[in-house]
Design a protein around this motif. Sequence first.
Motif, PDB file in Angstrom:
ATOM      1  N   PHE A 116      -3.851  -0.750   7.141  1.00 45.67           N
ATOM      2  CA  PHE A 116      -2.583  -0.416   6.980  1.00 45.67           C
ATOM      3  C   PHE A 116      -1.897  -1.279   5.854  1.00 45.67           C
ATOM      4  CE2 PHE A 116      -1.685   2.120  10.882  1.00 45.67           C
ATOM      5  CZ  PHE A 116      -1.670   3.202  10.372  1.00 45.67           C
ATOM      6  N   PRO A 152       4.358  -2.948   8.392  1.00 44.00           N
ATOM      7  CA  PRO A 152       5.066  -2.178   7.365  1.00 44.00           C
ATOM      8  C   PRO A 152       4.660  -0.801   6.964  1.00 44.00           C
ATOM      9  CG  PRO A 152       3.306  -3.886   6.763  1.00 44.00           C
ATOM     10  CD  PRO A 152       3.317  -3.725   8.115  1.00 44.00           C
ATOM     11  N   ILE A 153       4.777   0.098   7.902  1.00 42.00           N
ATOM     12  CA  ILE A 153       4.725   1.498   7.512  1.00 42.00           C
ATOM     13  C   ILE A 153       5.959   2.105   7.847  1.00 42.00           C
ATOM     14  CG2 ILE A 153       3.035   3.334   8.201  1.00 42.00           C
ATOM     15  CD1 ILE A 153       1.560   1.333   9.831  1.00 42.00           C
ATOM     16  N   ARG A 154       6.231   3.133   7.009  1.00 45.29           N
ATOM     17  CA  ARG A 154       7.479   4.041   7.395  1.00 45.29           C
ATOM     18  C   ARG A 154       7.124   4.820   8.395  1.00 45.29           C
ATOM     19  NH1 ARG A 154       9.884   2.722   2.631  1.00 45.29           N
ATOM     20  NH2 ARG A 154       8.310   3.105   0.655  1.00 45.29           N
ATOM     21  N   VAL A 160      -5.166   6.525   6.784  1.00 43.62           N
ATOM     22  CA  VAL A 160      -5.551   5.524   7.758  1.00 43.62           C
ATOM     23  C   VAL A 160      -4.868   5.815   9.074  1.00 43.62           C
ATOM     24  CG1 VAL A 160      -5.241   3.138   8.495  1.00 43.62           C
ATOM     25  CG2 VAL A 160      -5.622   3.613   5.870  1.00 43.62           C
ATOM     26  N   ALA A 161      -3.600   6.229   9.080  1.00 44.03           N
ATOM     27  CA  ALA A 161      -3.036   6.736  10.383  1.00 44.03           C
ATOM     28  C   ALA A 161      -3.830   7.906  11.140  1.00 44.03           C
ATOM     29  CB  ALA A 161      -1.359   7.094   9.939  1.00 44.03           C
ATOM     30  N   LEU A 184       0.954  -1.314   0.042  1.00 44.13           N
ATOM     31  CA  LEU A 184      -0.068   0.013  -0.080  1.00 44.13           C
ATOM     32  C   LEU A 184       1.031   1.330   0.283  1.00 44.13           C
ATOM     33  CD1 LEU A 184      -3.086   0.542   0.178  1.00 44.13           C
ATOM     34  CD2 LEU A 184      -2.757   0.737   2.626  1.00 44.13           C
ATOM     35  N   GLY A 185       0.625   2.299  -0.696  1.00 46.78           N
ATOM     36  CA  GLY A 185       1.261   3.501  -0.676  1.00 46.78           C
ATOM     37  C   GLY A 185       1.148   4.230   0.434  1.00 46.78           C
ATOM     38  N   ASP A 186       2.128   5.159   0.395  1.00 42.64           N
ATOM     39  CA  ASP A 186       2.442   5.899   1.657  1.00 42.64           C
ATOM     40  C   ASP A 186       1.309   6.969   2.076  1.00 42.64           C
ATOM     41  OD1 ASP A 186       4.718   4.495   2.423  1.00 42.64           O
ATOM     42  OD2 ASP A 186       5.934   6.244   1.612  1.00 42.64           O
ATOM     43  N   GLN A 224      -1.826   4.872   3.416  1.00 44.42           N
ATOM     44  CA  GLN A 224      -1.537   4.502   4.692  1.00 44.42           C
ATOM     45  C   GLN A 224      -1.624   5.909   5.607  1.00 44.42           C
ATOM     46  OE1 GLN A 224       2.497   2.553   4.524  1.00 44.42           O
ATOM     47  NE2 GLN A 224       1.434   0.448   4.933  1.00 44.42           N
ATOM     48  N   LYS A 279       9.761  -1.160   5.236  1.00 45.71           N
ATOM     49  CA  LYS A 279       8.532  -1.392   4.883  1.00 45.71           C
ATOM     50  C   LYS A 279       8.378  -2.603   3.778  1.00 45.71           C
ATOM     51  CE  LYS A 279       4.483   0.934   2.503  1.00 45.71           C
ATOM     52  NZ  LYS A 279       3.877   2.176   2.050  1.00 45.71           N
ATOM     53  N   LEU A 290       3.806   7.159  10.078  1.00 45.13           N
ATOM     54  CA  LEU A 290       3.135   7.138  11.127  1.00 45.13           C
ATOM     55  C   LEU A 290       3.184   8.542  12.077  1.00 45.13           C
ATOM     56  CD1 LEU A 290       4.127   3.934  12.983  1.00 45.13           C
ATOM     57  CD2 LEU A 290       1.911   4.794  12.688  1.00 45.13           C
TER      58      LEU A 290
END
Lengths: 272, 310
Positions: free
Chosen positions: B104, A107-109, A14-15, A6-8, A11, B73, A113
């Motif tokens: 996520f 898996p999130i940068r 969502v965050a 999933l693209g940043d 995400q 990631k 976050l």
Amino acid sequence: MTEAVLGDERQLLVAVRYQLQSYLRTYRFFAMVAIVVALGTTIFTLLAYLTNNGTLRIAPDSSAFLAGPAILGFLATIVYFSAALVGGDAISTDFGARTGYYTLVLPIRRRVLLLGRYIAAVLTTFLIALLYYIFAIAMAIYFTGGLPVVGLVESMLVAFLFSAAAVALAFFFSSLVKSPALSILLTVLMFFVILPILTSVVAAIANVEPWFALSYAEASITEPIVPLSHRESGPFGSFQPYLWEGLVIMAAYLVVSLLLSYLIYEFKESTG
Amino acid sequence: MALSIEAEQLGKKFGKTAALSAATFRFDGVGAIGYLGPNGAGKTTTLKLLTRLLRPSTGHARINGTDVTARPKEALWDVGAVIESPDPYPQQTGREALQMVGEFRGLSPERLRDQIERYAKLLELPPLERRTGKLSKGQRQRIVLASALISEPQIILLDEPTSGLDPAERVIIRNLLVELKRTRLILMSSHLLPEVTEICDRVIFVNEGKIVAQDTVAGLAGRFKETQIDVEFVAAPAADRLASLTGLASKVEAVGPSRYRLTFDGSDEARTKLLLACQQIGAIRSFASSTLSLEDAYLKLMRPDGQRPT
């Protein structure tokens, strides 16, 4: 797993959504709402009492009324409190409590976050500021019969930038220590003790314009309502920031604090 | 996609203390690997390095060939991990905590809903509308495990997954892991050796930050193989009568008033001779042999004297 990475940007949304939901459910948020409601109601009641019994006479100048120390003069304090309570442990909670083990293994940068959490914290802080604006508007209409709409909207925009700067600074302090409680305390001390003292000392004693302090820029919140030249005196001796100057200070705090927070967050390790 | 977990000269220092030194291992394909060692041996440090919670002082951690530190990631996209005892945001309900992780990880709303229902049944999750801050440790642990599995990751990293759970909860998770290892690659640390024996195909022993052994469970137990017989007589025999056993068994030790443990080479011939010799000594109540287990291999490797703690 079949899902593509999933693209940043997605995400980030969502965050923001889940973090905002989390902030709006905290006891701290409800406490801030209660404080603002209590403060607004008290000021309203007190002014109504004093004007009704003739002790106080309020001029029908809504701009001067709003910009006065008893009305929007309180806003910066409210923003500081809210920023400290919302952002004061934004980063430390990942390393001092166990929530980091839930989110940081995903898996999130980390920058995604952090940015998501920051946007949610700014929105929450500004929401508290807006609540106080509602009281201020109600009082202006009740006591003066008017409202400087354009100036008020501009003031809100400045307050938004001020909230963003204060939250960024709170994020920075929260990245410095591991204990969430300690980082909130540090942020509160910085906002209410260290920065004001430093600003006063530099301005009043050394007679130097405290351009480096966020607390110096807070006067710019009411600047769009009552321009600088209309003021008789500033909060720190003869120094009072021009609007552009206040905006630059806020923007600088926002960028530098957020950047430093990111760098510390990116390299911080879960050692506990 | 080929599944792999790899540590290459992986090390981590905290100040002057080496929590992990030049750990090297590589596992490919599916199955379960137990990561064993005493407290402070470096198990959790290794798992943290594999999930980018720590940055290595030396070497590399790779998941499916992707460096975890350089590209976290991408490396962690197909990894479900439970390290230490994570807490979801306490203001979130169990469902929201699972939804957040699912979103996520890019799950569609329909798939996410199905997966939450699936794991709610599989792990017997607590009521999902309850806030996670109000749940017991065991209930929270199951929510966290469900969040790690909800996207069906092919690689699963678990740090003592059943610690703090009651026996019933342990059984649920153990059964799930036995099922999952058929199609996934699982690396789990644990103190519970029977659990590792039941779940894992291979084991790594780590001690004082160094890997001291890695093999299949059977291979490692066999490496330290000695066979023992526990014999119990109806009445305690006189000490001089036991002398006839010393030529057949390498060690004869009393483990009870009329009970002895005989250590021998494990051959059928020796076993038969021992049985006959015991019958000569006195009436036998029981005669049972046992092969040393993973626990014995663990003790041999981790304790200098190789003895069980008293």
